[in-house]
Design a protein around this motif. Structure first.
Motif, PDB file in Angstrom:
ATOM      1  N   ASP A  27       5.686   4.176  -0.250  1.00  0.00           N
ATOM      2  CA  ASP A  27       5.238   2.798  -0.481  1.00  0.00           C
ATOM      3  C   ASP A  27       5.742   1.908   0.653  1.00  0.00           C
ATOM      4  OD1 ASP A  27       4.470   3.757  -2.964  1.00  0.00           O
ATOM      5  OD2 ASP A  27       6.150   2.829  -4.054  1.00  0.00           O
ATOM      6  N   LYS A  75      -3.582   1.052  -3.147  1.00  0.00           N
ATOM      7  CA  LYS A  75      -2.630  -0.015  -3.488  1.00  0.00           C
ATOM      8  C   LYS A  75      -1.484   0.548  -4.319  1.00  0.00           C
ATOM      9  CE  LYS A  75      -5.867  -3.844  -3.565  1.00  0.00           C
ATOM     10  NZ  LYS A  75      -6.767  -4.596  -4.454  1.00  0.00           N
ATOM     11  N   THR A  76      -0.271   0.067  -4.031  1.00  0.00           N
ATOM     12  CA  THR A  76       0.896   0.539  -4.776  1.00  0.00           C
ATOM     13  C   THR A  76       0.752   0.215  -6.269  1.00  0.00           C
ATOM     14  OG1 THR A  76       2.223   0.174  -2.807  1.00  0.00           O
ATOM     15  CG2 THR A  76       3.430   0.463  -4.864  1.00  0.00           C
ATOM     16  N   GLU A  77       0.086  -0.912  -6.570  1.00  0.00           N
ATOM     17  CA  GLU A  77      -0.045  -1.290  -7.986  1.00  0.00           C
ATOM     18  C   GLU A  77      -0.853  -0.267  -8.796  1.00  0.00           C
ATOM     19  OE1 GLU A  77      -1.797  -5.119  -7.041  1.00  0.00           O
ATOM     20  OE2 GLU A  77      -3.707  -4.475  -7.900  1.00  0.00           O
ATOM     21  N   GLU A  92       6.943  -1.429   0.903  1.00  0.00           N
ATOM     22  CA  GLU A  92       7.326  -2.462  -0.071  1.00  0.00           C
ATOM     23  C   GLU A  92       7.364  -3.841   0.565  1.00  0.00           C
ATOM     24  OE1 GLU A  92      10.947  -1.150  -1.932  1.00  0.00           O
ATOM     25  OE2 GLU A  92      10.002   0.673  -2.719  1.00  0.00           O
ATOM     26  N   TRP A  96       8.893   8.346  -2.914  1.00  0.00           N
ATOM     27  CA  TRP A  96       8.931   8.972  -4.236  1.00  0.00           C
ATOM     28  C   TRP A  96       8.700  10.464  -4.140  1.00  0.00           C
ATOM     29  CZ3 TRP A  96       9.412   6.144  -8.920  1.00  0.00           C
ATOM     30  CH2 TRP A  96       9.376   4.757  -8.770  1.00  0.00           C
ATOM     31  N   GLN A 121       0.833  -1.207   0.000  1.00  0.00           N
ATOM     32  CA  GLN A 121       0.000   0.000   0.000  1.00  0.00           C
ATOM     33  C   GLN A 121       0.867   1.257   0.000  1.00  0.00           C
ATOM     34  OE1 GLN A 121      -2.528  -0.899   3.473  1.00  0.00           O
ATOM     35  NE2 GLN A 121      -4.194  -1.245   2.022  1.00  0.00           N
ATOM     36  N   SER A 122       0.266   2.356  -0.423  1.00  0.00           N
ATOM     37  CA  SER A 122       1.007   3.615  -0.584  1.00  0.00           C
ATOM     38  C   SER A 122       0.191   4.780  -0.041  1.00  0.00           C
ATOM     39  CB  SER A 122       1.275   3.896  -2.067  1.00  0.00           C
ATOM     40  OG  SER A 122       1.990   2.832  -2.639  1.00  0.00           O
ATOM     41  N   ARG A 129       5.105  10.320  -2.319  1.00  0.00           N
ATOM     42  CA  ARG A 129       4.385   9.059  -2.106  1.00  0.00           C
ATOM     43  C   ARG A 129       5.279   8.128  -1.299  1.00  0.00           C
ATOM     44  NH1 ARG A 129       4.298   5.782  -7.363  1.00  0.00           N
ATOM     45  NH2 ARG A 129       5.018   3.849  -6.421  1.00  0.00           N
ATOM     46  N   HIS A 132      -0.086   8.907  -0.704  1.00  0.00           N
ATOM     47  CA  HIS A 132       0.321  10.101  -1.454  1.00  0.00           C
ATOM     48  C   HIS A 132       0.103  11.353  -0.628  1.00  0.00           C
ATOM     49  CE1 HIS A 132      -0.271   7.458  -5.018  1.00  0.00           C
ATOM     50  NE2 HIS A 132       0.593   8.282  -5.595  1.00  0.00           N
ATOM     51  N   ARG A 152      12.671   7.527  -6.831  1.00  0.00           N
ATOM     52  CA  ARG A 152      12.429   6.777  -5.597  1.00  0.00           C
ATOM     53  C   ARG A 152      13.715   6.608  -4.782  1.00  0.00           C
ATOM     54  NH1 ARG A 152      13.484   1.451  -5.888  1.00  0.00           N
ATOM     55  NH2 ARG A 152      12.760   0.017  -4.272  1.00  0.00           N
ATOM     56  N   ALA A 207      -0.522   2.998  -8.200  1.00  0.00           N
ATOM     57  CA  ALA A 207       0.117   4.303  -8.015  1.00  0.00           C
ATOM     58  C   ALA A 207       0.453   4.979  -9.346  1.00  0.00           C
ATOM     59  CB  ALA A 207       1.376   4.152  -7.165  1.00  0.00           C
TER      60      ALA A 207
END
Ligand code: GDP
Length: 411
Positions: free
Chosen positions: A301, A326-328, A303, A397, A290-291, A299, A293, A359, A330
């Motif tokens: 993440d 979700k990071t996917e 990881e 990021w 999850q991320s 942002r 912002h 990043r 982003a």
């Protein structure tokens, strides 16, 4: 005692001594009396580096303190120099004038080496002044902790050999700590000293110098003097009537910090990012994958995690929206929402103008959810406070060239 009550006690004690803590009470009145009227163009040039008229934008180069003042600090004879290093409590690492602090540290060291029999009396010295203290959540902080934290951050920025003759936590807006600072500066400057106030643009230097001038009883009506012609106001300015007959206080132009995100934002975007009121935490419990912002500016993440979840607290202007997801997703967030729902930047066109999105990775370990384990600060924006029990791999990021600073947690 909490930071706020500590500071209030300080004020109350002063009033018992019958000294002029009236700074707070009659602030509006005093402001009326001592405020200098400077034309909008001069003010704009001096404090923001450009004229606030879109059709006549004049960008100014950064003020080179090291070149302009450095040789005067190093002078082996003459009056003592005292440098007031200003840093904004809400953006300490981004605003701290590290190049100047480094210069003072190096100059002092060189002096020491020249003088084998004790330190010369005119050794340049530095005082750290943390401004806008009222922006921190003061009831939950101890003054001693903030003091030690600020000192450690200053050393992290300028090198471990930075000697500080004092650390002052102030709020010019509230009048906190201003009299103590003035007394200490007078004491350190002595009869003939030269005091240089140095800070990044927007650190609160003018507000502080005006508060100091009011507090000093400079009742002449005129405190900060500004030359009438823009362009001549860009150098060092002497502030009269504050330190006594022969000691001198100098105001220097605000430094432009390219590593502060604010330095690349438009005035309209800066308004959203700048913190004006006491900061309020926004906390999330999040899992790997999850991320979070902060607008379209940064942002975080998660990881990888050795535990189920971690706590992430965002400290930033309430005018900047946050988004957790979700990071996917982003990448599509950036493409579809940066500049629109996620502002600043204002407008999708600005996303590219802010630079390359890059990043940095951090490995963090902690043993408590109660206390924050560490902060990851984004210069000119705010910080993520991380609380975890276990280990985490985090990705941060933001735009290339903006400083990202891992540090011990402040709150
Ligand atoms: P300079 O560019 O360093 O001279 O900064 P200014 O004195 O012009 O202040 C920059 C901004 O910070 C202005 O919006 C001020 O109102 C605000 N500011 C200055 N001092 C304080 C303070 O003690 N507390 C708060 N909350 N805001 C402050």
């Amino acid at each position: 005692a909490s930071l706020k009550s500590g500071l209030l006690q300080e004020g109350q004690e002063k009033s018992r001594e019958g000294q002029a803590v009236a700074v707070v009470a009659s602030e509006a009145e005093a402001e009326k009396k001592s405020k200098v009227v400077v034309c909008a163009r001069c003010h704009s040039l001096r404090h923001y580096g450009h004229v606030k008229r879109p059709d006549a934008e004049v960008l100014l180069p950064d003020f080179d303190f090291v070149a302009a003042v450095g040789p005067r600090l190093a002078s082996p004879s003459g009056a003592r120099s005292l440098v007031l290093l200003l840093a904004d409590a809400s953006d300490f690492d981004g605003s701290f004038p590290r190049a100047v602090a480094r210069l003072v540290a190096v100059t002092s060291e060189a002096h020491h080496a020249d003088w084998k029999h004790g330190a010369p009396s005119n050794l340049p010295r530095a005082v750290l002044v943390v401004t806008k203290l009222d922006l921190l959540p003061t009831p939950s902080l101890s003054p001693d902790d903030v003091h030690a934290w600020a000192q450690a951050r200053a050393r992290a920025g300028a090198g471990a050999d930075l000697q500080l003759a004092g650390v002052h936590l102030v709020s010019a807006a509230r009048g906190w700590g201003v009299r103590d600072l003035l007394n200490h500066v007078r004491e350190l400057a002595g009869a003939r000293g030269k005091v240089w106030a140095v800070g990044a643009r927007n650190v609160g230097k003018s507000t502080l110098l005006n508060a100091i001038a009011r507090c000093s009883g400079a009742e002449s009506g005129q405190t900060l003097t500004e030359a009438p012609v823009p362009g001549t106001t860009l150098g060092v300015i002497r502030v009269d009537g504050v330190l006594g007959a022969q000691a001198k206080l100098f105001d220097t132009p605000g430094l432009l910090h390219g590593h502060q995100l604010t330095s690349r934002l438009t005035p309209e975007e800066q308004k959203l990012v700048q913190v004006r009121k006491e900061m309020r935490p926004r906390t999330y419990r999040i899992k790997a994958g999850q991320s979070i912002h902060i607008g379209g500016l940064a942002r975080l993440d998660v990881e990888d995690l050795t535990v189920g979840s971690i706590y992430v607290t965002v400290w930033a202007s309430p005018l900047v929206p946050l988004h957790m997801g979700k990071t996917e997703n982003a990448e599509s967030m950036m493409k579809d929402h940066f500049g629109l729902q996620l502002q600043p930047p204002i407008g999708q066109k600005r996303v590219k103008e802010l630079g390359k999105w890059v990043r940095k990775q951090f490995k963090v370990s902690g043993n408590s959810w109660d206390a924050n384990t560490m902060d990851i600060a984004i210069s000119g924006l705010g910080w993520y406070g991380i609380g975890l029990k276990g280990e985490a791999v985090l990705g941060l990021w933001t735009y290339d060239g903006v400083d990202v600073v891992p540090r011990s947690s402040l709150v």
